[in-house]
Design an enzyme around this catalytic site. Structure first.
Site, PDB file in Angstrom:
ATOM      1  N   ASP A  52      16.804 -27.358  -0.717  1.00 34.67           N
ATOM      2  CA  ASP A  52      16.829 -25.921  -0.441  1.00 34.67           C
ATOM      3  C   ASP A  52      16.616 -25.155  -1.755  1.00 34.67           C
ATOM      4  O   ASP A  52      17.490 -25.167  -2.635  1.00 34.67           O
ATOM      5  CB  ASP A  52      18.191 -25.577   0.190  1.00 34.67           C
ATOM      6  CG  ASP A  52      18.290 -24.114   0.567  1.00 34.67           C
ATOM      7  OD1 ASP A  52      17.426 -23.315   0.137  1.00 34.67           O
ATOM      8  OD2 ASP A  52      19.236 -23.772   1.297  1.00 34.67           O
ATOM      9  N   SER A 120       1.173 -11.467   0.534  1.00 36.80           N
ATOM     10  CA  SER A 120       0.677 -11.302   1.897  1.00 36.80           C
ATOM     11  C   SER A 120       0.024  -9.940   2.106  1.00 36.80           C
ATOM     12  O   SER A 120       0.385  -8.944   1.455  1.00 36.80           O
ATOM     13  CB  SER A 120       1.868 -11.435   2.849  1.00 36.80           C
ATOM     14  OG  SER A 120       1.525 -10.996   4.134  1.00 36.80           O
ATOM     15  N   ALA A 121      -0.865  -9.888   3.096  1.00 37.65           N
ATOM     16  CA  ALA A 121      -1.445  -8.614   3.538  1.00 37.65           C
ATOM     17  C   ALA A 121      -0.364  -7.688   4.074  1.00 37.65           C
ATOM     18  O   ALA A 121      -0.581  -6.469   4.184  1.00 37.65           O
ATOM     19  CB  ALA A 121      -2.486  -8.866   4.619  1.00 37.65           C
ATOM     20  N   CYS A 122       0.804  -8.253   4.397  1.00 39.36           N
ATOM     21  CA  CYS A 122       1.899  -7.437   4.946  1.00 39.36           C
ATOM     22  C   CYS A 122       2.477  -6.459   3.920  1.00 39.36           C
ATOM     23  O   CYS A 122       3.338  -5.643   4.253  1.00 39.36           O
ATOM     24  CB  CYS A 122       3.019  -8.329   5.473  1.00 39.36           C
ATOM     25  SG  CYS A 122       2.550  -9.192   6.970  1.00 39.36           S
ATOM     26  N   TYR A 151       9.754  -8.316   5.494  1.00 38.78           N
ATOM     27  CA  TYR A 151       8.987  -9.450   4.950  1.00 38.78           C
ATOM     28  C   TYR A 151       7.984  -8.922   3.914  1.00 38.78           C
ATOM     29  O   TYR A 151       7.863  -9.470   2.814  1.00 38.78           O
ATOM     30  CB  TYR A 151       8.275 -10.158   6.112  1.00 38.78           C
ATOM     31  CG  TYR A 151       7.217 -11.151   5.714  1.00 38.78           C
ATOM     32  CD1 TYR A 151       7.552 -12.426   5.258  1.00 38.78           C
ATOM     33  CD2 TYR A 151       5.853 -10.837   5.817  1.00 38.78           C
ATOM     34  CE1 TYR A 151       6.564 -13.342   4.906  1.00 38.78           C
ATOM     35  CE2 TYR A 151       4.870 -11.741   5.482  1.00 38.78           C
ATOM     36  CZ  TYR A 151       5.225 -12.993   5.021  1.00 38.78           C
ATOM     37  OH  TYR A 151       4.245 -13.894   4.687  1.00 38.78           O
ATOM     38  N   LYS A 194       1.931 -17.968  14.735  1.00 36.31           N
ATOM     39  CA  LYS A 194       1.199 -16.705  14.601  1.00 36.31           C
ATOM     40  C   LYS A 194       0.115 -16.630  15.673  1.00 36.31           C
ATOM     41  O   LYS A 194      -0.123 -17.595  16.403  1.00 36.31           O
ATOM     42  CB  LYS A 194       0.633 -16.613  13.192  1.00 36.31           C
ATOM     43  CG  LYS A 194       1.751 -16.750  12.166  1.00 36.31           C
ATOM     44  CD  LYS A 194       1.249 -16.753  10.782  1.00 36.31           C
ATOM     45  CE  LYS A 194       1.463 -15.390  10.176  1.00 36.31           C
ATOM     46  NZ  LYS A 194       0.811 -15.244   8.876  1.00 36.31           N
TER      47      LYS A 194
END
Ligand code: NAD
Length: 326
Positions: A52, A120-122, A151, A194
């Protein structure tokens, strides 16, 4: 000859799994780490550590030497059903930010040739993605920031974190903003899948003469990039002296219903589309803008969407077939 030593964080995931295979083919020595084993194929990494990365002790063990390259792909993530409901926001932000803080701190201590971060594109502002026919996702449009998910906010924070470590501690950083990467050996069921995988699964499961559900009115637009081209973009960015952030995505924008229609036609089945209203479908429009990657790397993805979907549909069709009790 000494082999290039590479660490892949998130090696048990979709992109990480493919990256390990590619690096091995190219002759690198690879250590992979993930909180879980790869779901769909045995890892080809020379060493695979299940651990982890939110645990500093684990990160110290995994990053116990100077690597030539580190790819930091580990994140708490999923599709719209995971990211946009709000139910997972605390975990997504805490887990992913902690991983990035830990990995950067330790990479700085050990030194590293180059470190890659998958953004990310986010991260792009919601206000630029309200028109499905004309979304704006040029790299310099990220600010003033208004990502539509936590996110996305974590990704934006972590981009800045990597850039700051580059500036203040001399780390050689590369950052890409991925736009909807898809392909075989990715999550295709269970809630974290997705859109391309979910649609391929629904089409594979649907009997002839029925309809599949597509979330929202189906007019929302996106672009989707096949995994091989994503990794080609990452390799070119790593080989360059450009830090980024840079979009790695396709400019072939389609509506969600068009995406579903392509998959349906690949299946050869007679299937309809039923749009269902769900509370969270994300922004109305999103597309990669490839001007920067083209100018900095002299390359941009060009493969037609249908080509990657053909391979992905076939792989998911087999998974569906194998999961049905015979
Ligand atoms: P994925 O979920 O398949 O891979 C992420 C991996 O990180 C998983 O295997 C997961 O187990 C691992 N992980 C999560 N928490 C961990 C922890 N605490 N310790 C160790 N490992 C942990 O996702 P992916 O599609 O392969 O995405 C890889 C990266 O690219 C992610 O950072 C993601 O945010 C980014 N990205 C992906 C897309 C896409 O379309 N796939 C788009 C934009 C950005």
């Amino acid at each position: 000859m000494t082999l290039k030593k590479v660490l892949v964080c998130g090696a048990g995931g979709f992109i990480g799994g493919h990256l390990v295979k590619k690096l091995k083919k190219e002759g690198a020595w690879v250590r992979g780490v993930d909180i879980k084993e790869h779901e769909f194929s045995a890892s080809e990494a020379d060493e695979f550590i299940v651990g982890d990365l939110t645990d500093q002790e684990v990160v110290r063990e995994v990053l116990d030497q100077k690597f030539d390259e580190i790819y930091q792909l580990a994140a708490d993530m999923g599709g719209a059903g995971y990211i946009f409901t709000g139910e997972n926001d605390a975990n997504v932000m805490h887990n992913s930010a902690t991983i990035n803080l830990n990995v950067l701190h330790q990479a700085c201590k050990q030194g590293v040739g180059k470190i890659f971060y998958s953004s990310s594109a986010c991260i792009y502002p919601a206000y630029n993605q309200a028109d499905p026919d004309n979304p704006k996702c040029a790299e310099d449009s990220a600010y003033p920031a208004e990502p539509d998910s936590d996110y996305g906010w974590e990704k934006l924070f972590s981009e800045r974190l990597y850039l700051a470590f580059g500036r203040n501690h001399g780390l050689s950083v590369r950052i890409a903003r991925f736009h909807n990467i898809f392909g075989p050996e990715g999550t295709w069921t269970g809630g974290k899948e997705k859109a391309p995988a979910a649609i391929c699964r629904k089409v594979a499961e649907a009997p002839d003469g029925t309809a599949i559900e597509v979330w929202g009115d189906g007019k929302q637009t996106r672009s989707f990039l096949y995994i091989d081209e994503c990794l080609e973009g990452v390799a070119r960015l790593m080989a360059s002296d450009f830090t980024g952030p840079v979009n790695i995505g396709s400019e072939e924008m389609v509506t969600l219903n068009q995406l579903a229609s392509i998959v349906i036609s690949l299946s050869g089945k007679n299937i309809g589309i039923q749009n269902i209203l769900v509370p969270h479908t994300g922004v109305r429009g999103r597309n990669s803008d490839n001007k920067l990657i083209q100018s900095k790397l002299g390359w941009a993805p060009s493969q037609p969407l249908a080509k990657g979907l053909t391979k992905t549909y076939e792989w998911i069709r087999q998974q569906v077939y194998c999961s049905v009790p015979q």
